[in-house]
Design a protein around this motif. Structure first.
Motif, PDB file in Angstrom:
ATOM      1  N   UNK A  28       0.805  -1.191   0.008  1.00 20.21           N
ATOM      2  CA  UNK A  28       0.012   0.005   0.131  1.00 20.21           C
ATOM      3  C   UNK A  28       0.788   1.334  -0.263  1.00 20.21           C
ATOM      4  N   UNK A  29       1.869   1.412   0.784  1.00 20.24           N
ATOM      5  CA  UNK A  29       2.669   2.620   0.836  1.00 20.24           C
ATOM      6  C   UNK A  29       3.389   2.773  -0.405  1.00 20.24           C
ATOM      7  N   UNK A  30       4.031   1.556  -0.824  1.00 13.72           N
ATOM      8  CA  UNK A  30       4.551   1.898  -2.229  1.00 13.72           C
ATOM      9  C   UNK A  30       3.972   2.091  -3.403  1.00 13.72           C
ATOM     10  N   UNK A  31       2.569   1.500  -3.338  1.00 16.24           N
ATOM     11  CA  UNK A  31       1.641   1.855  -4.164  1.00 16.24           C
ATOM     12  C   UNK A  31       1.266   3.503  -3.985  1.00 16.24           C
ATOM     13  N   UNK A  93      11.058   1.036 -11.420  1.00 18.56           N
ATOM     14  CA  UNK A  93      11.898  -0.403 -11.089  1.00 18.56           C
ATOM     15  C   UNK A  93      12.646  -0.409  -9.629  1.00 18.56           C
ATOM     16  N   UNK A  94      12.894   0.788  -9.293  1.00 12.79           N
ATOM     17  CA  UNK A  94      13.644   0.744  -7.918  1.00 12.79           C
ATOM     18  C   UNK A  94      12.463   0.259  -7.043  1.00 12.79           C
ATOM     19  N   UNK A  95      11.293   1.076  -7.004  1.00 14.96           N
ATOM     20  CA  UNK A  95      10.286   0.813  -6.078  1.00 14.96           C
ATOM     21  C   UNK A  95       9.820  -0.589  -6.034  1.00 14.96           C
ATOM     22  N   UNK A  96       9.752  -1.256  -7.275  1.00 13.32           N
ATOM     23  CA  UNK A  96       9.424  -2.623  -7.094  1.00 13.32           C
ATOM     24  C   UNK A  96      10.485  -3.600  -6.508  1.00 13.32           C
ATOM     25  N   UNK A  97      11.599  -3.266  -6.731  1.00 15.37           N
ATOM     26  CA  UNK A  97      12.977  -4.003  -6.074  1.00 15.37           C
ATOM     27  C   UNK A  97      12.899  -3.637  -4.352  1.00 15.37           C
ATOM     28  N   UNK A  98      12.389  -2.335  -4.255  1.00 14.55           N
ATOM     29  CA  UNK A  98      12.418  -2.012  -2.716  1.00 14.55           C
ATOM     30  C   UNK A  98      11.097  -3.038  -2.143  1.00 14.55           C
ATOM     31  N   UNK A 100      10.057  -5.695  -3.274  1.00  8.30           N
ATOM     32  CA  UNK A 100      10.393  -7.332  -2.844  1.00  8.30           C
ATOM     33  C   UNK A 100      11.261  -7.623  -1.875  1.00  8.30           C
ATOM     34  N   UNK A 101      12.449  -6.620  -1.652  1.00 10.21           N
ATOM     35  CA  UNK A 101      13.263  -6.637  -0.485  1.00 10.21           C
ATOM     36  C   UNK A 101      12.588  -6.318   0.732  1.00 10.21           C
ATOM     37  N   UNK A 102      11.502  -5.665   0.809  1.00 11.93           N
ATOM     38  CA  UNK A 102      10.951  -5.247   2.050  1.00 11.93           C
ATOM     39  C   UNK A 102      10.131  -6.391   2.685  1.00 11.93           C
ATOM     40  N   UNK A 103       9.330  -6.955   1.361  1.00 12.54           N
ATOM     41  CA  UNK A 103       8.517  -8.076   1.551  1.00 12.54           C
ATOM     42  C   UNK A 103       9.406  -9.488   2.238  1.00 12.54           C
ATOM     43  N   UNK A 104      10.456  -9.515   1.372  1.00 15.03           N
ATOM     44  CA  UNK A 104      11.448 -10.754   1.882  1.00 15.03           C
ATOM     45  C   UNK A 104      12.006 -10.305   3.193  1.00 15.03           C
ATOM     46  N   UNK A 105      12.148  -9.441   3.601  1.00 12.12           N
ATOM     47  CA  UNK A 105      12.824  -9.027   4.937  1.00 12.12           C
ATOM     48  C   UNK A 105      11.891  -9.358   5.928  1.00 12.12           C
ATOM     49  N   UNK A 106      10.558  -9.019   5.751  1.00 14.99           N
ATOM     50  CA  UNK A 106       9.540  -9.150   6.664  1.00 14.99           C
ATOM     51  C   UNK A 106       9.067 -10.758   6.894  1.00 14.99           C
ATOM     52  N   UNK A 107       9.044 -11.255   5.719  1.00 18.92           N
ATOM     53  CA  UNK A 107       8.800 -12.904   5.886  1.00 18.92           C
ATOM     54  C   UNK A 107      10.022 -13.346   6.625  1.00 18.92           C
ATOM     55  N   UNK A 108      11.253 -12.929   6.229  1.00 14.16           N
ATOM     56  CA  UNK A 108      12.349 -13.652   7.127  1.00 14.16           C
ATOM     57  C   UNK A 108      12.266 -13.484   8.625  1.00 14.16           C
ATOM     58  N   UNK A 109      11.820 -12.124   8.942  1.00 13.73           N
ATOM     59  CA  UNK A 109      11.875 -11.607  10.200  1.00 13.73           C
ATOM     60  C   UNK A 109      10.859 -12.546  10.921  1.00 13.73           C
ATOM     61  N   UNK A 110       9.543 -12.588  10.340  1.00  4.35           N
ATOM     62  CA  UNK A 110       8.669 -13.279  10.992  1.00  4.35           C
ATOM     63  C   UNK A 110       8.956 -14.797  11.233  1.00  4.35           C
TER      64      UNK A 110
END
Lengths: 234, 97
Positions: A28-31, A93-98, A100-110
């Protein structure tokens, strides 16, 4: 045991909820950021409209040189907006990367948190069976990495129980006895099955406890297989 | 005094032909899009008196549209002959439409 397993799945469920909410928030934030970016970046026509307004509002701007200058101004604005369009591409493109990275970071954290909780749970509950291999030829059952020798009768009982578990079935004592002896369940006694279970428990339980708690070291003696620090006398 | 008479004569000589021509000169601004092109021009309406700005704009817009231009606004309306300045500024668009 049922209580602790419930709490583990509970933490998993909250973990899934956190992941879902977090991913939704990130997206939502990035959208929103992307939309704002799209709406606020001026396009070529914005420059043209501005130049046009200057031309209309100033009645004295009529000499050919001035008009030519205004046209050049509009053209440079258009060229600049082309550059902005390519920048916008890069930013997206950078937003999409950001994302993906944020989602991955969150998943790994949880995942990390859940795994930590699970580890604590396992430490508390003692033995957690992650694999059970029944080897008929060796007459051995492997719990995780530990192998336990069983008698033929115990093997039969364990095999029957394992098959029933695979089919999500419950067996009464009489049914266990019926499956092992090959007779009809009505002709078997409940007590016979119960005895088989008791033998299996005794045999397997003894070996498990000797492996996990009271170790027998050949020709030397017996020792508790636990850390000194966890022992407390009250 | 002599100078004043000469000046009056000059003004009359300038003013009279326009009356005789019975034309209304409209100074306007127009544009073309993609790429943006702008111009200042003068066109003449065959009328002894000038119409209102709105009416003049309507006529001018119609004529400019035929040439592929969009009228932005009308700056001046006059039955007098355009000044040399206006003529020079309009350049190729002087009385073109």
């Amino acid at each position: 045991m049922p209580v602790s397993s419930t709490s583990v799945s509970d933490s998993r469920r909250t973990g899934t909820r956190i992941i879902a909410a977090g991913i939704a928030a990130i997206v939502a934030i990035l959208a929103i950021a992307g939309t704002v970016l799209l709406l606020t970046l001026p396009d070529g026509n914005a420059f043209n409209a501005r130049v046009e307004r200057i031309f209309v509002e100033n009645d004295t701007l009529t000499s050919p040189a001035e008009v030519k200058l205004l046209e050049i101004l509009a053209q440079s604005g258009t060229a600049f907006s082309d550059t902005l369009a390519s920048y916008r591409m890069v930013i997206f493109v950078l937003l999409v990367f950001a994302t993906a990275l944020l989602v991955a970071a969150l998943v790994f954290l949880v995942m990390l948190v859940t795994l930590n909780r699970r580890m604590a749970q396992i430490e508390r509950s003692g033995i957690e069976v992650s694999s059970l291999i029944i080897s008929r030829e060796e007459r051995t059952v492997y719990l995780n990495t530990m192998g336990f020798k069983l008698t033929d009768a115990m093997m039969e009982t364990l095999s029957v129980l394992a098959e029933a578990r695979l089919d999500d079935e419950m067996l009464s004592g009489a049914e266990i006895e019926a499956m092992i002896s090959g007779r009809r369940a009505e002709d078997c006694e409940e007590a016979a099955g119960a005895t088989r279970i008791k033998r299996l428990r005794d045999g397997l339980g003894n070996q498990i406890v000797s492996e996990l708690l009271v170790k027998n070291i050949a020709k030397r003696g017996y020792v508790l297989a636990i850390d000194k620090g966890v022992i407390e006398m009250v | 005094m002599k100078k004043l008479i000469a000046l009056t004569a000059l003004v009359l000589s300038l003013a009279l032909p326009s009356v005789a021509a019975a034309e209304c000169f409209v100074g306007y601004k127009a544009k073309q899009d993609n790429p943006l092109r702008l111009h200042y021009g003068v066109l003449s309406l065959q009328a002894s008196t000038c119409p209102g700005t709105a009416q003049a704009a309507k006529i001018a817009a119609g004529r400019l549209a035929a040439g592929g231009w969009t009228l932005l606004n009308v700056i001046s309306l006059s039955t007098d002959n355009p000044t040399p300045d206006m003529e020079a500024n309009a350049g190729e668009f002087y009385l073109r439409f």
